[in-house]
Design an enzyme around this catalytic site. Sequence first.
Site, short mmCIF file in Angstrom:
data_model
loop_
_atom_site.label_atom_id
_atom_site.label_comp_id
_atom_site.label_asym_id
_atom_site.label_seq_id
_atom_site.Cartn_x
_atom_site.Cartn_y
_atom_site.Cartn_z
N ASN A 147 -13.45 37.99 11.95
CA ASN A 147 -13.62 39.05 12.58
C ASN A 147 -14.44 39.08 13.69
O ASN A 147 -15.20 40.81 13.77
CB ASN A 147 -15.10 39.55 11.19
CG ASN A 147 -14.20 40.20 9.76
OD1 ASN A 147 -15.54 40.40 8.83
ND2 ASN A 147 -13.61 40.98 10.04
N THR B 17 -19.84 40.20 8.18
CA THR B 17 -18.67 39.93 7.70
C THR B 17 -17.72 41.17 6.64
O THR B 17 -18.78 41.43 5.95
CB THR B 17 -17.77 38.65 8.26
OG1 THR B 17 -18.09 38.32 6.23
CG2 THR B 17 -18.38 38.18 8.64
N CYS B 18 -16.57 40.96 6.58
CA CYS B 18 -15.86 41.80 5.92
C CYS B 18 -15.33 41.55 4.42
O CYS B 18 -14.29 42.07 3.86
CB CYS B 18 -14.79 42.68 6.23
SG CYS B 18 -14.93 43.43 7.11
N ASP B 19 -16.52 39.87 4.33
CA ASP B 19 -15.47 39.02 2.91
C ASP B 19 -16.78 39.02 1.70
O ASP B 19 -18.49 39.53 2.48
CB ASP B 19 -15.73 38.04 3.32
CG ASP B 19 -14.95 36.98 1.93
OD1 ASP B 19 -15.87 36.98 1.12
OD2 ASP B 19 -14.32 35.93 2.17
N SER B 20 -17.03 39.34 0.93
CA SER B 20 -17.86 40.20 0.11
C SER B 20 -18.83 38.62 -0.66
O SER B 20 -19.74 38.60 -0.51
CB SER B 20 -17.79 40.19 -1.16
OG SER B 20 -16.57 39.67 -1.81
#
Length: 376
Positions: free
Chosen positions: A366, A323-326
């Site tokens: 996402n 996903t696009c979350d760090s």
Amino acid sequence: MTPKVARFLAKVQPATPCLVLDVDRVEENFRRLKSALPLARIYYAVKANPAAPILERLTGLGSFFDAASLREVEMCLESGAQPARISYGNTIKKERDIAAAFAAGVRMFAFDSEAELQKLARSAPGASVYCRILVGNDGAEWPLSRKFGCEAEMARGLMVQAKALGLDAFGLSFHVGSQQVKTAAYEAAIAKVAMLFTDLSEAGVKLRMVNLGGGYPVRYKSEVPEIGAFGDAIMGAMTKHFGNALPEIVVEPGRFLVADAGVVQSEVVLVSRKGADDPVRWVYLDIGRFGGLAETEGEAIKYAIATAHDGTQEGPVTIAGPTCDSTDTLYEKSNYRLPLALRDGDRIELLATGAYVTTYASQKFNGFSPLDEHYI
Ligand SMILES: *Cc1c(COP(=O)(O)O)cnc(C)c1O
């Protein structure tokens, strides 16, 4: 991974990410715990994995259940469990959920505060109640902090009050933290409970039950003591402190019964580096923190990983989800190493992932769907 899971993965080639769980292994784990602690009643902590095939198998084995919500109570009932075998073990319950569980026949409830005790007296009159006390969580890889339980002195007063309110002052409980690798944690907690038993007996309240909670560990990346060592330590402490007047003993295993029965298979989406000379490769999987691997938070639970290239040369990696979350980075500091031959498109297995994975998966963050589940 059990042979049955390996055969299923080879034959079916299921879409990833998915959990494949061998229900026979759950039964073996139940029997192993039973033989380590023959005097204890086993209440499966449903939250570890509430899948119907698991609950049904355990019901057939005569298991009891620790439910944390009304829905978990219902899932146990739907699996055929008798309400008398269900404990509503969450200390934080809506009063209408207490009333609904009581109406369904549940008679055993946990609490750790006066307000909760009042709810029980009103909405579960005459029920058997037990107070959860705070104990040390040292040695737990997934500790539970101070969220649940109260000081022993407060528990003493509350149990006196429980009796006065017409409830059955049944016993005391604790939880030494999940994935607890030190047997001494149980010994210390039992000593504390035994003192309270004596105090309360002097105050005219005769308790009959000690609930030792969960915490029994499973092997992830590192070795843990055998369940027999926990059984010996627990029974040694119970006998030392209670002598021949042993109370009813309850255990609430979650992880221990289901974790090593399950394997998550995942596809490698990308292997990359942040600089040409960077020795560390980033390996991105199609499952991450939001796909169900919540216990990788703080790198607390370190899953063992198997690949088709095992045995070939390895190098250091950081492992992350898709996903696009760090924060969706699983392992950066735990010195994971994976084969240099690993490529996108390869399937890998996260071992012993049958507990605390499926229900932690997010709903399409996402656009990624929760992982598939196969019970075999
Ligand atoms: C989560 C929980 C358990 C199970 O813990 P494990 O470490 O998985 O064995 C048992 N009892 C209570 C009250 C819990 O909240």
